[in-house]
Design a protein around this motif. Structure first.
Motif, PDB file in Angstrom:
ATOM      1  N   UNK A 104     -80.258 -44.608  64.058  1.00  0.00           N
ATOM      2  CA  UNK A 104     -80.727 -45.865  62.969  1.00  0.00           C
ATOM      3  C   UNK A 104     -81.919 -45.487  62.027  1.00  0.00           C
ATOM      4  N   UNK A 105     -82.860 -44.998  62.550  1.00  0.00           N
ATOM      5  CA  UNK A 105     -83.959 -44.668  61.559  1.00  0.00           C
ATOM      6  C   UNK A 105     -83.749 -43.318  60.821  1.00  0.00           C
ATOM      7  N   UNK A 106     -82.931 -42.357  61.580  1.00  0.00           N
ATOM      8  CA  UNK A 106     -82.664 -41.251  60.902  1.00  0.00           C
ATOM      9  C   UNK A 106     -81.626 -41.091  59.854  1.00  0.00           C
ATOM     10  N   UNK A 107     -80.644 -42.079  59.841  1.00  0.00           N
ATOM     11  CA  UNK A 107     -79.770 -42.210  59.054  1.00  0.00           C
ATOM     12  C   UNK A 107     -80.632 -43.001  57.731  1.00  0.00           C
ATOM     13  N   UNK A 108     -81.144 -43.898  57.815  1.00  0.00           N
ATOM     14  CA  UNK A 108     -82.182 -44.338  56.727  1.00  0.00           C
ATOM     15  C   UNK A 108     -83.103 -43.274  56.263  1.00  0.00           C
ATOM     16  N   UNK A 109     -83.717 -42.446  57.019  1.00  0.00           N
ATOM     17  CA  UNK A 109     -84.500 -41.258  56.512  1.00  0.00           C
ATOM     18  C   UNK A 109     -83.544 -40.571  55.485  1.00  0.00           C
ATOM     19  N   UNK A 110     -82.451 -40.245  55.835  1.00  0.00           N
ATOM     20  CA  UNK A 110     -81.599 -39.243  55.123  1.00  0.00           C
ATOM     21  C   UNK A 110     -80.914 -40.102  53.931  1.00  0.00           C
ATOM     22  N   UNK A 111     -80.630 -41.343  54.051  1.00  0.00           N
ATOM     23  CA  UNK A 111     -80.261 -41.972  52.935  1.00  0.00           C
ATOM     24  C   UNK A 111     -81.389 -42.078  51.534  1.00  0.00           C
ATOM     25  N   UNK A 112     -82.348 -42.003  51.935  1.00  0.00           N
ATOM     26  CA  UNK A 112     -83.637 -42.032  51.168  1.00  0.00           C
ATOM     27  C   UNK A 112     -84.104 -40.814  50.722  1.00  0.00           C
ATOM     28  N   UNK A 113     -83.374 -39.680  51.185  1.00  0.00           N
ATOM     29  CA  UNK A 113     -83.661 -38.430  50.805  1.00  0.00           C
ATOM     30  C   UNK A 113     -82.763 -37.870  49.736  1.00  0.00           C
ATOM     31  N   UNK A 114     -82.476 -38.453  48.698  1.00  0.00           N
ATOM     32  CA  UNK A 114     -81.633 -37.973  47.700  1.00  0.00           C
ATOM     33  C   UNK A 114     -82.040 -37.759  46.279  1.00  0.00           C
ATOM     34  N   UNK A 115     -83.463 -37.686  46.374  1.00  0.00           N
ATOM     35  CA  UNK A 115     -83.999 -37.653  44.916  1.00  0.00           C
ATOM     36  C   UNK A 115     -84.475 -36.090  44.685  1.00  0.00           C
ATOM     37  N   UNK A 116     -83.208 -35.586  43.978  1.00  0.00           N
ATOM     38  CA  UNK A 116     -83.444 -33.852  43.599  1.00  0.00           C
ATOM     39  C   UNK A 116     -83.397 -34.152  42.243  1.00  0.00           C
ATOM     40  N   UNK A 117     -83.811 -32.891  41.648  1.00  0.00           N
ATOM     41  CA  UNK A 117     -83.775 -32.879  40.046  1.00  0.00           C
ATOM     42  C   UNK A 117     -82.436 -32.098  39.858  1.00  0.00           C
ATOM     43  N   UNK A 118     -81.992 -32.672  38.539  1.00  0.00           N
ATOM     44  CA  UNK A 118     -80.754 -32.162  38.082  1.00  0.00           C
ATOM     45  C   UNK A 118     -81.097 -31.357  36.846  1.00  0.00           C
TER      46      UNK A 118
END
Length: 179
Positions: A104-118
């Protein structure tokens, strides 16, 4: 009887560890983009190495004066491979020790971790297919190159390049096969 319980608990522990590698947080952390730093794109790199490192170009063509071969590349600067592997092991360890409540918290953490520079660059090659220089899209020269008819216009930064126009190239160069 003593050996039975130790083997039984060993099998249960092995089963829990095997199941813990299939959680959402683990899969999400393993599919993160790989690190591709724009600082590694330097003059002198071969065209083959640029394509291997940063992927296939989204557009290719010639400059307005037909003297330089240009590729437009777009890539995401992601996570280092070592950190990806560490995150997979951390999630699997926490999954097995919390009986999958960590999902539950691990999936939320990974969902919020998509801020990458393009990044979007124009890479200019010489006659020997070596990089001469790279041009960022949001620079004045990048705006001029993005106005060429072969350049990909489906980029957010395209709107910053209004009013720039150049003559179209006459032909596209194919990669040369060296013998």
């Amino acid at each position: 009887m003593k050996h039975f319980w130790s083997r039984f608990l060993g099998c249960v522990a092995a089963g829990v560890m095997c199941c813990s590698f299939s959680g959402c947080a683990i899969i999400m952390s393993s599919t993160l983009p790989v690190e591709r730093s724009p600082e590694r794109l330097v003059a002198g790199m071969s065209q083959e190495r640029v394509d291997r490192t940063y992927g296939a170009p989204i557009a290719t063509g010639m400059s307005a004066d037909n003297k330089e071969y240009i590729e437009q590349i777009q890539f995401i600067d992601g996570t280092p491979v070592g950190w990806k592997i560490a995150r997979i092991h951390i999630h699997s360890f926490l999954d097995s020790w919390t009986f999958f409540l960590w999902e539950i918290p691990g999936t939320i953490i990974e969902m919020c971790n998509d801020d990458y520079s393009e990044y979007t660059y124009f890479v200019i090659y010489d006659d020997e297919d070596n990089v001469v220089r790279k041009v960022p899209l949001n620079s004045p020269e990048g705006c001029t190159l993005s106005a060429l008819p072969w350049a990909s216009k489906e980029i957010d930064l395209w709107e910053k390049c209004d009013g720039v126009n150049t003559t179209p190239p006459k032909h596209r160069r194919q990669p040369q096969i060296k013998k």
